[in-house]
Each structure stands twice: as C-alpha cells, then as structure tokens.
Write a protein that holds these residues in place. Structure first.
Motif: not given
Length: 252
Positions: A187-214
């Motif tokens: 999940l952390n390395s494959h190009p197919a999950y680039k959207g997952f990686q980017q959305q998680r990175n953007q969520a860092r500013a909020s202080g939490e990750l939402n598994a349902i959204e990811l």
C-alpha cells in the motif's frame, strides 16, 4: 504460597523479554479461527491476534519515517549526508519504489509521502475480507491474510478455481506477520495506491487518519472496484467498537 517457575518456562520468559516487538510478532501463529463457531468470539480473537502484528509493522514504518525526517532536516540545513544516511536513503528508496536517479531532496519528498502508518481499522477490514476472518485456505496454509499473488511456480498455493492459462499463485509466507508487513509495504509503495498515499499525507495536518475515508482510494486492490471499497467501509462501520476508525497521527 511460594510460586514455582519451571526452568523451561523461565527460559521462555527470558527469551520473550529479550525479543523486539517485531521478533515477537514473527513468532505468532494464526489461531484456529475456523474452529470458533461464535461469530463475536471469532471476531474478537481475530482482532486480538492481528492488532499486535499491525502495531509492530507500523512501529517499524514510523522508525523508517523518522530516519527520512532526519535526512530531510539535514538537507534543509544544507549539510552533506553521512555515508550511513546515504545508504539508508538508497535502501528506503528501493523498498518504497522511489526512483534513485532523482536527486536526494526529491527522493526524500517522495518518501515522506510513502513512508507512513496505515490505520489499523483498514488493515483489519482488508484482512477479514480477504481471508474470511482468518479461516480461508490461504490464511491457514500460507499465512496469507490479504490475497497477495506471486507468479513464480511453487511460490505459493494454486487457487482451486484458477482460470485456464493463468499462472498466478497465492503467495505463502513464513509467518502471518510477514504477510501483514508485505501488504502494508504494498500500500505504501505501489503506484496503484498513489491516491491513498497522497490523501494520507494531506490528512497529516488534521492530526488524525480516517480509515473509512482512506478506503476510497483502494478500488484498485480488487477487481470489484468500488463495490469492494464500499464493502470495506461497511465492515468498518459494523465493527467500529472493535476497530476504531480514527487514528491519531503526529504531524511532521
């Protein structure tokens, strides 16, 4: 009453105390979940077994991220990386599929997006979905909870319903922890999950990750696409008492 500890048990306790969380995780065998008839008991046993494996894998990932952040700080300061840091950067770039022909700063920026924890609720939902709560043949015989494939003959278990002409097998792992670790790296390395990686990175500013959204970024994981995503989300909602879907994260 004086407690007596047998020498063999004492030795086992000493070894366990000396092992790292990752070493302890590697030694854990899948419990006989297929023998548990009570649904809630099966879910609880499944969760209790896998959660420490997820924690051990996330801990390793966050240590790698700490190494990347240290390298980033040094580059921002204009300092030259040590040989050890250069080696670490090279190894992590290879592990996370970052092009090593890029300059050091560009490699680090990509790694800061890729090298990060995965919400336990999401890991549990995919593991439960792909392995039928740890009861599938691939889970029991191959320690494979996530349906990972391989393509070298003998690398795994041949699916009973494999299409004619297909050559994939379902990968066998030495331990369940290895299955968890490889899945999380995927999940952390494959190009197919680039959207997952980017959305998680953007969520860092909020202080939490939402598994349902990811989960919305995992349609590529299954041929069922959006239907698969919605199934994962529903599983997390139904099992929210067991699997908290919001994970605190320290913004870097």
């Amino acid at each position: 009453m004086k407690r007596i500890i047998l020498p063999g048990l004492l030795a086992a306790l000493v070894v366990a105390c000396e092992q790292s969380p990752e070493q302890q995780a590697q030694s854990q065998n899948l419990p006989p979940l297929h023998e548990i008839e009570n649904v809630q008991q099966k879910k609880q046993t499944f969760t209790d077994f896998i959660t420490p494996l997820i924690e051990a894998s996330n801990s390793k990932i966050l240590q790698q991220r700490s190494d990347v952040e240290a390298i980033n700080a040094k580059l921002i300061a204009g300092s030259v990386l040590s040989n050890k840091q250069k080696q670490t950067l090279s190894e992590l770039s290879e592990l996370y599929r970052v092009e090593q022909s890029l300059d050091e700063k560009a490699q680090v920026q990509q790694l800061l997006v890729k090298v990060d924890l995965i919400p336990p609720a999401l890991v549990l939902a995919q593991a439960a979905n792909e392995s039928a709560w740890g009861t599938s043949r691939f889970a029991r015989e191959g320690n494979n909870l996530f349906g990972q494939w391989c393509y070298k003959k003998g690398c795994g278990l041949v699916p009973l319903n494999r299409n004619d002409g297909a050559n994939h097998e379902v990968r066998k792992f030495d331990s369940v922890y290895e299955s968890v670790s490889v899945y999380m790296n995927n999940l952390n390395s494959h190009p197919a999950y680039k959207g997952f990686q980017q959305q998680r990175n953007q969520a860092r500013a909020s202080g939490e990750l939402n598994a349902i959204e990811l989960a919305t970024q995992l349609s590529s994981y299954s041929e069922r696409g959006q239907a698969y995503v919605e199934e994962l989300q529903q599983m997390m909602r139904v099992n929210q008492k067991l699997w908290p879907t919001r994970t605190p994260i320290i913004a870097g």
